[in-house]
Design a protein around this motif. Structure first.
Motif, PDB file in Angstrom:
ATOM      1  N   ASP B  77       6.900 -10.166  -9.767  1.00 54.61           N
ATOM      2  CA  ASP B  77       5.860  -9.235  -9.957  1.00 54.61           C
ATOM      3  C   ASP B  77       6.044  -7.893  -9.080  1.00 54.61           C
ATOM      4  O   ASP B  77       6.987  -8.014  -8.092  1.00 54.61           O
ATOM      5  N   ARG B  78       5.393  -6.873  -8.917  1.00 55.99           N
ATOM      6  CA  ARG B  78       5.511  -6.003  -8.098  1.00 55.99           C
ATOM      7  C   ARG B  78       5.388  -6.363  -6.495  1.00 55.99           C
ATOM      8  O   ARG B  78       5.949  -5.694  -5.714  1.00 55.99           O
ATOM      9  N   LEU B  79       4.508  -7.008  -6.478  1.00 61.62           N
ATOM     10  CA  LEU B  79       4.092  -7.672  -5.062  1.00 61.62           C
ATOM     11  C   LEU B  79       5.333  -8.383  -4.474  1.00 61.62           C
ATOM     12  O   LEU B  79       5.756  -8.294  -3.372  1.00 61.62           O
ATOM     13  N   SER B 335     -11.091   0.756   1.955  1.00 62.19           N
ATOM     14  CA  SER B 335     -10.313  -0.554   1.971  1.00 62.19           C
ATOM     15  C   SER B 335      -8.811  -0.267   1.489  1.00 62.19           C
ATOM     16  O   SER B 335      -7.789  -1.020   2.154  1.00 62.19           O
ATOM     17  N   GLY B 336      -8.452   0.742   0.584  1.00 55.51           N
ATOM     18  CA  GLY B 336      -7.373   0.946   0.065  1.00 55.51           C
ATOM     19  C   GLY B 336      -6.414   1.371   1.270  1.00 55.51           C
ATOM     20  O   GLY B 336      -5.379   1.139   1.123  1.00 55.51           O
ATOM     21  N   MET B 337      -6.840   2.240   2.046  1.00 57.53           N
ATOM     22  CA  MET B 337      -6.400   3.103   3.047  1.00 57.53           C
ATOM     23  C   MET B 337      -5.810   2.020   4.110  1.00 57.53           C
ATOM     24  O   MET B 337      -4.617   1.931   4.467  1.00 57.53           O
ATOM     25  N   ALA B 338      -6.920   1.259   4.211  1.00 60.93           N
ATOM     26  CA  ALA B 338      -6.704  -0.074   5.232  1.00 60.93           C
ATOM     27  C   ALA B 338      -5.316  -0.721   4.745  1.00 60.93           C
ATOM     28  O   ALA B 338      -4.338  -1.133   5.624  1.00 60.93           O
ATOM     29  N   MET B 339      -5.220  -1.059   3.509  1.00 65.98           N
ATOM     30  CA  MET B 339      -4.315  -1.988   2.680  1.00 65.98           C
ATOM     31  C   MET B 339      -2.833  -1.052   2.806  1.00 65.98           C
ATOM     32  O   MET B 339      -1.827  -1.569   3.193  1.00 65.98           O
ATOM     33  N   ILE B 340      -3.034   0.026   2.507  1.00 68.89           N
ATOM     34  CA  ILE B 340      -1.657   1.023   2.571  1.00 68.89           C
ATOM     35  C   ILE B 340      -1.274   1.004   4.020  1.00 68.89           C
ATOM     36  O   ILE B 340      -0.010   0.704   4.310  1.00 68.89           O
ATOM     37  N   MET B 497       3.669   6.469   0.447  1.00 66.36           N
ATOM     38  CA  MET B 497       2.276   5.998   0.135  1.00 66.36           C
ATOM     39  C   MET B 497       1.652   5.862  -1.076  1.00 66.36           C
ATOM     40  O   MET B 497       1.227   4.903  -1.458  1.00 66.36           O
ATOM     41  N   PRO B 498       2.166   6.864  -2.025  1.00 69.03           N
ATOM     42  CA  PRO B 498       1.640   6.714  -3.310  1.00 69.03           C
ATOM     43  C   PRO B 498       2.521   5.416  -4.089  1.00 69.03           C
ATOM     44  O   PRO B 498       2.176   4.944  -4.970  1.00 69.03           O
ATOM     45  N   ALA B 499       3.843   5.484  -3.779  1.00 72.64           N
ATOM     46  CA  ALA B 499       4.657   4.363  -4.184  1.00 72.64           C
ATOM     47  C   ALA B 499       3.948   3.141  -3.843  1.00 72.64           C
ATOM     48  O   ALA B 499       4.023   2.136  -4.565  1.00 72.64           O
ATOM     49  N   LEU B 500       3.699   2.925  -2.383  1.00 71.47           N
ATOM     50  CA  LEU B 500       3.108   1.667  -2.211  1.00 71.47           C
ATOM     51  C   LEU B 500       1.903   1.237  -3.039  1.00 71.47           C
ATOM     52  O   LEU B 500       1.517   0.482  -3.394  1.00 71.47           O
ATOM     53  N   ASN B 501       1.078   2.362  -3.054  1.00 69.49           N
ATOM     54  CA  ASN B 501      -0.101   2.233  -3.803  1.00 69.49           C
ATOM     55  C   ASN B 501      -0.204   1.950  -5.288  1.00 69.49           C
ATOM     56  O   ASN B 501      -0.723   1.088  -5.792  1.00 69.49           O
ATOM     57  N   GLN B 502       0.909   2.453  -5.842  1.00 72.58           N
ATOM     58  CA  GLN B 502       1.142   2.240  -7.286  1.00 72.58           C
ATOM     59  C   GLN B 502       1.724   0.856  -7.654  1.00 72.58           C
ATOM     60  O   GLN B 502       1.613   0.250  -8.478  1.00 72.58           O
TER      61      GLN B 502
END
Lengths: 251, 714
Positions: B77-79, B335-340, B497-502
Motif C-alpha cells: 500500500d502507500r505506506l 495532528s496532521g501537521m505533526a505527522m507530516i 508536503m501535499p504528496a506526503l499528505n496524500q
C-alpha cells in the motif's frame, strides 16, 4: 554600598590633558642629560668616561649626549664633581639617526590609529610604560589610539626591546603581515641601539638592524607621555620638538 | 499481474541472481557485481514504490497457505510504498558506492559472503515492508536482523566489532521477543494472522491489554529504531559496520523500527489516548537530547553520525507523539501537521544520514582513520567528498536551504502550537519538549560544525591525513545524488508536503497539507479559497502571477490563525532560496566591481608570529566539544583518573597520565541495572538446582498442582 560613582564625580577628570595642554605633573619623567659645555677638557673627559653605555662623547670642553644610548643611570648627574646639565620633559621623539626624514601616517589615520605592540625581548620596563597608556591617567583612547592584537588591522608597529634572536622572526612576520601604510616606532634605548644588551650572538642591536624604523622614542624606559608623544608624531598630530641635528652628538 | 507485481518479482529475482553471481565471478569483480545487482534491485523497488505513490492503488496478493499458520499475504500500500521509496534511494546510493568501497576488503575478508548478506538484507527489508501477516513479518524481520548482524560483524578481526555485533543481535532479539509477545496477544482474539484481522480484533481490546501491546511493540520496535532506553547497541554497531552498511543501517533499518511502530501502533492497534501519546513524545524528546549530547562529544566520525541518528529518530518519534496527543485532544489539523513533520524528518534523515555515512566511509578509506582528532585538512585533498559532506552537515544541522531545516522547523512550530491545548500539564509537556528540541537543534549545529571543521578544515593531524586522495567518481556520484536530493527536498517542501499528505492519508488527517499551503497562485476573489483580506495582500505581492509558470498551490508554508492573529507562522524555503542565490550573486558582483581596481597582496597566514603552525597547536575535536562536556557533566558523569609522576620535587611533575572513562547514560541507567537484575534472578533461581532428586520430584508435583488449580480457577 559602593560610592564609586560619587567618588568619581567628586574627583572630576583626572586624565592628563596632553597634548591640548602641557603636562607638568612632577615625576612623569626622570629627565635626561643634555649636551653640556664644561670649563675644562678633563671634566668633559670624566663625564664621557663615567658613562657606562658610551652615550656621552667628549669633544674638547663640550660633551654630546647620544640619547639613543643613554640609560638614565644618572651617574653623570650625581657622581661627577661638575655634573652634566639635566633636562626634564618628555617630548623626546626623533627620527632615526641613519635617516634624514620620516613621514607620519597619512591624514585619515590622525584620529584613529591602531597599534600593534611587539615585545622583542625587552626587560619589561618599556612594556610597563606602554601599558600605562591604557590607564585612566594617560587614557590614549581619548586620542583615538587603540591597541590591536593582530597586525592585519594595525597601522603602527610599536617595538620595545633590543630584538633578541628568537624574536627576530616573529617581529619580521608581524611587520610583513601589516598593511603597507605601516609605520614602525622603536620605543626605548634598547629598541634604538641595543642599550645595555648591546650587540651579541643572541641579540640584534636594536630594531633598526631588522626593520626600517620610522620614529624613535629614546628613554630607558621612556615615560608614558614620551611614548604618547611618539605615537602622536606617527599620527601626524605633533611635530618633532627639535629637528635632529648633528649637535645631538651621534658618534 | 500489474507492473508493481512485476517490479517486485523482478526485485527479488535480481537479489537472488546477485547472490549467485557473487558466488561465480572472481573476487575482484564482486564489488561491481554487488553494485549492479543492488542498484538494479533498488531501481526496481523505487519504480514499484513510485508507481503506487503516483498512480495510487495498492497491490495485494496472497502468496501461499501454510497449514496451521495461515495464508502468507503481501500488501503493497502507500505506506509501504513510501518506506520502500526511501529504502530504494538509500540502497541505490550505497550499492553504487560499494563498487569502489568494497575493493579495500578484497583478500582480507570474504567478499562473496558480504555480497550474499547484503542482498539478503536488501531483500528482507523490502519483504518486511510489503508483508501483511504476522508470520511472514516476523520471519522477514528475523532475516533482516540476522543479515544485518552478519554485515555489522563483517570486519570481525577488528577489535570491538564482534562485541558490537553480539550486543546488536542480543538487543534486537529481545526487541523481537517483545514484538512477538505483543503480536501473540493481538492474535489471540483474531480470526487469522493477517494484519487486517488483527485490526478488527484490536478494537475489542481492553485498555490494559492495549497498553501492554502498545508498550511491547513501541519499545520492541524501538530497539531497531534506536529509541532511548533500548538503543545501547546503536552507537557501537553503526561505526563497526562497513560504511555502505552503516548507511543502510541508519537510512533504512532505523526506519523499519519506525515502520513497525506506525504499522502496529497507528494502524493495526491505533493508540488514541493522551497517555500513550505522551509516552511517545517524551521518549522521542529524551532520545533526541541524549543522542545529540553524545554526538557532540564523540570523536569517531561514524560514532558522531550514529549518535546523531538517535537524535533524528528521536525528533521523528517526537512528531508522532505530538500527533497522537493532538488527535486525542481534538486538533486533527495540528495532528496532521505533526505527522507530516515527522514523516518529512524521517525522509530527510534517511537521505542526509546516508550521504554522511558514505562521506565518512570515503574519508575512512582514503585518509586511513575515522578519528576526528587525527583528521583535518581534507577539504584540499578531497574537494568533492568535503563538498557533499558539507551539504549533508548543513542539512542535518537544519540550516536552510537544505531539507533538515524544513522538517525540524515544522516539528518545532507544531510543538509550539501545544499552547492551543486547554490542559495545563499537556501544555507544559509540549513547552518542555519544544525547549529540548530547540536545545537539540542548537547542539546539532555545534556537533556538525565540529565534525566538518575537524575532518575537513585546518591542518592534517596525522601522517595518513596528509596523504589522503580524492575518492573515485563511482563513490562520489551517489553522494552527489543524495546531496541534490537534500537540496530539492529543502527547496520544494510545498510540493513534498501535499504528496506526503496524500500518500499517507489515513495516518495524516485529510487536508493538513492543504491548509498549511494556501493556494496563492490559484486563489481568486471569486472561488473563495482564501479570505479576501489575505487575498488582497498576496495579490499585491504578485502571487497570482506564479500560476502561469509554477504548477502547484504556492511556495509558502503558512498556518492561518484567528482574526486577531491571521498568520501564526509562515516560511518559504523556495523564495528564501531564490533570495539567497540572488543575494550571493549580487554581493559577489558588487565585491568584484569594487575590488577590480585594487591590487592584491598575498601574505602568509598570520598565526601569532610563531615559526610554524603545527597541527598540535590547532583545536581538536575533543577540545572543541569540551564546553558541552563540562556543561552537561551531570549527564556524562565521567570517571576521571589522574596519575602524575614527580621526580625532582613535589611540585615538579614530569608526566601526567589522565584517563577519562565514560559509560553511556543509557547503559548506566537502564542496561546495567537490567543486566544486574537478570543476573541476580538467575543466581537466585539457580539455587533450586542442587541435584537432589527428591526436590525435583517436589517441583514437578508443585507445578502439576499449580496447573490443576489454575485451570480449575478459570
Amino acid at each position: 554600598m559602593s560610592f564609586w560613582f560619587w567618588h568619581g564625580l567628586r574627583k572630576g577628570i583626572q586624565s592628563t590633558r596632553y597634548p591640548a595642554r602641557v603636562e607638568s605633573t612632577p615625576g612623569v619623567s626622570p629627565g635626561r642629560p643634555v649636551n653640556t659645555d664644561f670649563s675644562t677638557d678633563s671634566a668633559a673627559q670624566l663625564a664621557a668616561e663615567i658613562c657606562p653605555t658610551d652615550a656621552i662623547v667628549a669633544h674638547g670642553k663640550s660633551t654630546f649626549v647620544n640619547h639613543g644610548k643613554c640609560v638614565h643611570c644618572q651617574l653623570c648627574r650625581y657622581s661627577l664633581q661638575s655634573p652634566m646639565d639635566w633636562e626634564t620633559g618628555y617630548e623626546w621623539s626623533r627620527i632615526p639617526a641613519n635617516q634624514t626624514e620620516s613621514s607620519a601616517l597619512p591624514s585619515p589615520f590622525a584620529k584613529s590609529m591602531h597599534i600593534m605592540v611587539v615585545d622583542a625581548g625587552d626587560c619589561g620596563a618599556c612594556l610597563h610604560e606602554v601599558k600605562q597608556l591604557n590607564n585612566p591617567l594617560y587614557n590614549m583612547h581619548r586620542l583615538g589610539l587603540f591597541l590591536t592584537a593582530t597586525p592585519r588591522t594595525a597601522d603602527v608597529l610599536l617595538v620595545v626591546g633590543p630584538v633578541s634572536e628568537n624574536m627576530r622572526g616573529p617581529l619580521l612576520k608581524t611587520w610583513e603581515a601589516m598593511p603597507t601604510s605601516r609605520k614602525v616606532l622603536a620605543v626605548g634605548t634598547c629598541a634604538i641601539s641595543g642599550g645595555v644588551f648591546g650587540k651579541s650572538f643572541m641579540c640584534a642591536c636594536g630594531v633598526g638592524t631588522v626593520l626600517p624604523v620610522d620614529f624613535e622614542v629614546p628613554g630607558n624606559p621612556p615615560p608614558p607621555l614620551a611614548i604618547l608623544h611618539g605615537l602622536l608624531v606617527v599620527a601626524g598630530r605633533k611635530s618633532l620638538k627639535t629637528p635632529t641635528s648633528i649637535s645631538e652628538g651621534r658618534a | 499481474m500489474n507492473s508493481v507485481a512485476v517490479a517486485l518479482a523482478l526485485f527479488f529475482a535480481v537479489c537472488v541472481t546477485g547472490i549467485f553471481a557473487g558466488a561465480i565471478v572472481p573476487e575482484k569483480r564482486i564489488p561491481a557485481t554487488l553494485a549492479w545487482a543492488g542498484s538494479i534491485a533498488a531501481g526496481l523497488a523505487i519504480w514499484a514504490a513510485g508507481t503506487v505513490l503516483v498512480f495510487g492503488g495498492e497491490f495485494r496478493h496472497a502468496l501461499w497457505t501454510v497449514p496451521s499458520i495461515g495464508t502468507l499475504t503481501i500488501l503493497f500500500d502507500r505506506l509501504s510504498a513510501f518506506f520502500v521509496l526511501i529504502a530504494g534511494v538509500v540502497i541505490l546510493a550505497s550499492s553504487v558506492f560499494s563498487a569502489a568501497y568494497m575493493k579495500r576488503f578484497a583478500g582480507h575478508y570474504s567478499l562473496m559472503a558480504f555480497n550474499a548478506w547484503y542482498l539478503v538484507l536488501c531483500a528482507s527489508i523490502i519483504w518486511i515492508l510489503i508483508e501483511n501477516d504476522v508470520f511472514g513479518f516476523l520471519l522477514a524481520w528475523e532475516a533482516m536482523s540476522i543479515s544485518s548482524y552478519l554485515l555489522v560483524n563483517f570486519e570481525h578481526r577488528r577489535s570491538g566489532t564482534s562485541q558490537a555485533g553480539y550486543l546488536m543481535l542480543a538487543m534486537s532479539e529481545a526487541g523481537f521477543l517483545a514484538v512477538t509477545v505483543a503480536l501473540l496477544i493481538l492474535g489471540a482474539g483474531a480470526e487469522s494472522w493477517q494484519f487486517s484481522d488483527l485490526k478488527t480484533a484490536a478494537i475489542e481490546l481492553g485498555p490494559f491489554v492495549h497498553w501492554t501491546v502498545f508498550l511491547l511493540t513501541f519499545f520492541g520496535f524501538g530497539v531497531k529504531a534506536g529509541l532511548v532506553p533500548v538503543n545501547a547497541w546503536l552507537p557501537k554497531a553503526h561505526p563497526a559496520a562497513p560504511a555502505n552498511v552503516s548507511a543502510i543501517l541508519s537510512g533504512v533499518i532505523l526506519n523499519l523500527g519506525l515502520y513497525g511502530i506506525i504499522r502496529l501502533d497507528f494502524q493495526v492497534a491505533p493508540v488514541t489516548t493522551t497517555g500513550a501519546g505522551l509516552v511517545i513524545l517524551l521518549t522521542g524528546t529524551v532520545s533526541a537530547l541524549v543522542g545529540i549530547l553524545y554526538a557532540t562529544t564523540e570523536t569517531d566520525l561514524k560514532g558522531v553520525l550514529a549518535h546523531s541518528s538517535i537524535e533524528n529518530i528521536g525528533i521523528v518519534t517526537l512528531g508522532f507523539g505530538a500527533s497522537v496527543v493532538f488527535a486525542a485532544a481534538g486538533y486533527p489539523l495540528l495532528s496532521g501537521m505533526a505527522m507530516i513533520a515527522a514523516f518529512y524528518q524521517m525522509l530527510n534523515h534517511s537521505i542526509y544520514k546516508a550521504l554522511l555515512f558514505l562521506g565518512a566511509g570515503s574519508v575512512d578509506e582514503h585518509a586511513g582513520t575515522r578519528d576526528l582528532d587525527r583528521l583535518g585538512g581534507l577539504a584540499r585533498l578531497m574537494p568533492w567528498t568535503s563538498g557533499v559532506f558539507l551539504i549533508g552537515a548543513l542539512a542535518i544541522s537544519a540550516l536552510p536551504p537544505f531539507n533538515g531545516f524544513v522538517s525540524e522547523w515544522l516539528t518545532l512550530q507544531t510543538l509550539l502550537r501545544g499552547v492551543e491545548i486547554s490542559s495545563i500539564p499537556l501544555r507544559l509537556a509540549f513547552a518542555v519538549c519544544g525547549a529540548v528540541l530547540a536545545l537539540t537543534a542548537a547542539l546539532a549545529v555545534t556537533c556538525f560544525v565540529k565534525t566538518f571543521a575537524m575532518a575537513f578544515l585546518g591542518l592534517p593531524r596525522s601522517e595518513n591525513a596528509t596523504r589522503a586522495v580524492e575518492a573515485k567518481g563511482v563513490a562520489i556520484a551517489p553522494m552527489v545524488l543524495l546531496a541534490v536530493l537534500c537540496l530539492v527536498l529543502g527547496v520544494l517542501p510545498t510540493f513534498v508536503m501535499p504528496a506526503l499528505n496524500q500518500d499517507l492519508q489515513p495516518l495524516i488527517s485529510v487536508g493538513a497539507a492543504e491548509s498549511l499551503i494556501p493556494p496563492f497562485f490559484t486563489a481568486t476573489s471569486e472561488n473563495g479559497q482564501l479570505p479576501p483580506a489575505f487575498l488582497q495582500d498576496f495579490h499585491n505581492l504578485g502571487a497570482q502571477s506564479g500560476e502561469r509558470f509554477l504548477p502547484g498551490r504556492g511556495l509558502v508554508v503558512l498556518l492561518r490563525g484567528s482574526e486577531l492573529n491571521p498568520v501564526v507562522f509562515a516560511m518559504s524555503p523556495s523564495y528564501s532560496f531564490i533570495a539567497l542565490v540572488f543575494l550571493i550573486v549580487l554581493v559577489s558582483i558588487v565585491i568584484r566591481r569594487l575590488t577590480r581596481q585594487r591590487n592584491v597582496v598575498r601574505r602568509p597566514l598570520w598565526a601569532g608570529g610563531i615559526p610554524r603552525l603545527l597541527p598540535q597547536m590547532t583545536y581538536t575535536a575533543t577540545g572543541f566539544s569540551n564546553p558541552v562536556r563540562v556543561v552537561f557533566q551531570a549527564v556524562f558523569r565521567p570517571n576521571i583518573s589522574e596519575d602524575t609522576r614527580q621526580t625532582v620535587a613535589v611540585h615538579f611533575r614530569t608526566a601526567i597520565h589522565r584517563q577519562r572513562e565514560e559509560t553511556h547514560v543509557v547503559d548506566r541507567v537502564f542496561l546495567r541495572p537490567v543486566g544486574t537484575a537478570v543476573r541476580e534472578i538467575a543466581a537466585f533461581l539457580a539455587g533450586m538446582h542442587h541435584g537432589k532428586l527428591n526436590a525435583y520430584v517436589v517441583y514437578v508435583l508443585a507445578f502439576l498442582l499449580f496447573v490443576l488449580f489454575f485451570y480449575r480457577a478459570t
